[in-house]
Write a protein that holds these residues in place. Structure first.
Motif, PDB file in Angstrom:
ATOM      1  N   LEU A  14     -32.615   5.159   4.842  1.00  0.00           N
ATOM      2  CA  LEU A  14     -33.707   4.546   4.099  1.00  0.00           C
ATOM      3  C   LEU A  14     -35.068   4.995   4.614  1.00  0.00           C
ATOM      4  O   LEU A  14     -36.052   4.967   3.873  1.00  0.00           O
TER       5      LEU A  14
ATOM      6  N   GLY B 124     -37.203   8.441   2.933  1.00  0.00           N
ATOM      7  CA  GLY B 124     -38.051   8.512   1.751  1.00  0.00           C
ATOM      8  C   GLY B 124     -37.391   9.190   0.561  1.00  0.00           C
ATOM      9  O   GLY B 124     -38.052   9.458  -0.454  1.00  0.00           O
ATOM     10  N   VAL B 125     -36.092   9.467   0.650  1.00  0.00           N
ATOM     11  CA  VAL B 125     -35.363  10.151  -0.419  1.00  0.00           C
ATOM     12  C   VAL B 125     -34.872   9.134  -1.438  1.00  0.00           C
ATOM     13  O   VAL B 125     -34.278   8.111  -1.071  1.00  0.00           O
ATOM     14  N   ASP B 126     -35.110   9.391  -2.707  1.00  0.00           N
ATOM     15  CA  ASP B 126     -34.596   8.546  -3.775  1.00  0.00           C
ATOM     16  C   ASP B 126     -33.213   9.038  -4.196  1.00  0.00           C
ATOM     17  O   ASP B 126     -32.979  10.246  -4.310  1.00  0.00           O
ATOM     18  N   VAL B 127     -32.310   8.110  -4.436  1.00  0.00           N
ATOM     19  CA  VAL B 127     -30.958   8.460  -4.868  1.00  0.00           C
ATOM     20  C   VAL B 127     -30.926   8.438  -6.401  1.00  0.00           C
ATOM     21  O   VAL B 127     -31.180   7.404  -7.011  1.00  0.00           O
ATOM     22  N   PRO B 128     -30.622   9.567  -7.049  1.00  0.00           N
ATOM     23  CA  PRO B 128     -30.626   9.601  -8.516  1.00  0.00           C
ATOM     24  C   PRO B 128     -29.397   8.909  -9.098  1.00  0.00           C
ATOM     25  O   PRO B 128     -28.384   8.725  -8.412  1.00  0.00           O
ATOM     26  N   ASP B 129     -29.477   8.533 -10.369  1.00  0.00           N
ATOM     27  CA  ASP B 129     -28.314   7.974 -11.059  1.00  0.00           C
ATOM     28  C   ASP B 129     -27.357   9.078 -11.511  1.00  0.00           C
ATOM     29  O   ASP B 129     -26.164   8.828 -11.716  1.00  0.00           O
TER      30      ASP B 129
ATOM     31  N   THR C 131     -27.528   7.894   2.631  1.00  0.00           N
ATOM     32  CA  THR C 131     -28.954   8.183   2.689  1.00  0.00           C
ATOM     33  C   THR C 131     -29.647   7.262   3.676  1.00  0.00           C
ATOM     34  O   THR C 131     -29.507   6.032   3.587  1.00  0.00           O
TER      35      THR C 131
END
Length: 420
Positions: A227, A230-235, A225
């Motif tokens: 940085l 603006g994408v959040d990496v889910p758990d 990803t």
């Protein structure tokens, strides 16, 4: 004349060349080409097919100095064609720049990767060749010739298979440096992938999915990803959970060979390639095969191969699934098709692999699978002519550039110039 057998990087392909000369200057390349009836260029020996080989003379340009020329205004870098991607990447990062993508191995030469359509991954990322904006060749008469994007024939010359001359300098488009995090997910249900290839492969800037074809769930998939996206990496995603444990065991090798995972941010050159430049990559003792299919048909193509899983698995180290955006390069495997790339890293069992390849190719035939030019396959000239609509123009361009066939070899004669 060399006395010892000359092998590819993995030791699984022997070159048949009468001699190999390691040129150290462009002038030396020009002299060798002008004085040779037949000659081919050899890079860092990362191919598993005979596409670069010859029974005549091979010349390498990997010992020629990179001689970097950075143009900040044009956003390009010009570099010696035999330079390894990892060396160029370090230079660019030190000067605040980046490439749009990298292959899994930073060890490969720029010219060799470009000439065979080699790639990284990412739904929006073209193969590495799409970054090329100019090529400088030593042509059959030993003279230098530069061709730039937009000039006649350029889209045929880039993925050129060595048919037009020895490439000695390459200009690539660049962009400002960026940071990337690399996360490993485990336990993705097969049905999720089969039903939504696009969804899985769009989770990051670059995504790789790993399987042995017979497991109940996908062993690993890696999400790289940017940085600045603006994408959040889910758990967790559709039953797959993010894991901080590294995954070098996929290739039956050490985790120390890999660039850092676990979601830790780092510069693009230390996250987009899987392997570190200062380590031996992948398994090493291996054979590789790879096919490009339309991404829109990716699920059905994977189902077709998975039906052969019990035959494939005993001889496989790992399969990696990646993606590439469509391009307009005539002999690119992603020519005018957003592609799913099905890669096989095989154990060093050539007889078993060669017996399996026709079965895999038959299963993928309904999807017009294009084999990687630098990987082992058994696809014939008739099939390639159907898969590449610009192949007649490529032949004509090669005849114009190399009328005496100085850069022809057995592979080109068998696959490109065979009378149908």
């Amino acid at each position: 004349m060399r006395n010892e057998p000359e092998l590819n990087w993995a030791g699984t392909l022997e070159y048949k060349a009468a001699d190999i000369v390691d040129a150290t200057t462009i002038d030396e390349v020009s002299s060798l080409v002008a004085g040779a009836e037949r000659i081919r260029a050899l890079g860092t020996r990362h191919s598993f097919s005979d596409i670069a080989d010859t029974d005549a003379l091979l010349v390498t340009v990997t010992e020629i100095e990179p001689d970097f020329v950075l143009d900040d205004e044009a956003r390009t870098v010009t570099v010696g064609a035999g330079t390894r991607y990892g060396i160029l990447a370090r230079y660019l990062e030190d000067n605040g720049w980046a490439l749009h993508n990298m292959g899994s191995l930073p060890h490969i030469s720029i010219a060799g990767a470009v000439a065979t359509g080699t790639h990284g991954s990412g739904n929006g990322n073209g193969v590495l060749s799409t970054a090329v904006s100019a090529l400088e060749f030593v042509t059959a008469d030993g003279e230098l010739r530069t061709v730039r994007r937009g000039e006649p024939g350029f889209d045929g010359l880039v993925v050129g298979l060595g048919a037009f001359g020895v490439v000695v300098r390459i200009t690539l488009n660049i962009q400002p440096s960026f940071q990337v995090r690399q996360d490993v997910f485990r336990g993705l249900p097969w049905d999720v992938l089969l039903d939504d290839v696009e969804g899985v492969t769009s989770l990051g800037y670059s995504v790789s999915v790993f399987t042995d074809w017979v497991e109940d769930t996908i062993a690993n998939f890696w999400v790289k990803t940017r940085l600045d996206s603006g994408v959040d990496v889910p758990d967790e995603w559709n039953g797959a959970k993010r894991d901080i444990v590294s995954a070098g065991s996929l290739w039956e090798t050490s985790d120390d060979n890999l660039n850092e995972q676990g979601g830790k941010p780092g510069p693009w050159l230390e996250r987009l390639p899987h392997f570190r430049l200062d380590r031996i990559p992948s398994n090493g003792d291996e054979i590789q095969t790879e096919y490009f299919v339309p991404r829109s048909q990716g699920g059905d193509a994977l189902r077709a191969v998975r039906a052969l899983g019990e035959k494939i698995a005993p001889h496989l180290i790992i399969t990696e699934l990646r993606t590439a955006a469509a391009d307009d390069l005539w002999l690119s495997m992603a020519y005018q098709r957003d592609s799913l790339i099905i890669h096989f890293t095989w154990k060093n069992e050539p007889d078993a692999v060669l017996a399996l390849l026709p079965q895999i190719e038959e299963a993928l035939a309904p999807f017009d699978a294009r084999p990687h030019w630098g990987k082992l396959n058994t696809v014939d000239a008739v099939t390639l002519s159907r898969l590449y609509p610009r192949l007649p123009e490529f032949r004509a361009l090669a005849a114009e550039w190399d009328p005496t066939g100085a850069f022809r070899n057995a592979a080109l004669d068998r696959l490109i110039f065979t009378e149908e």
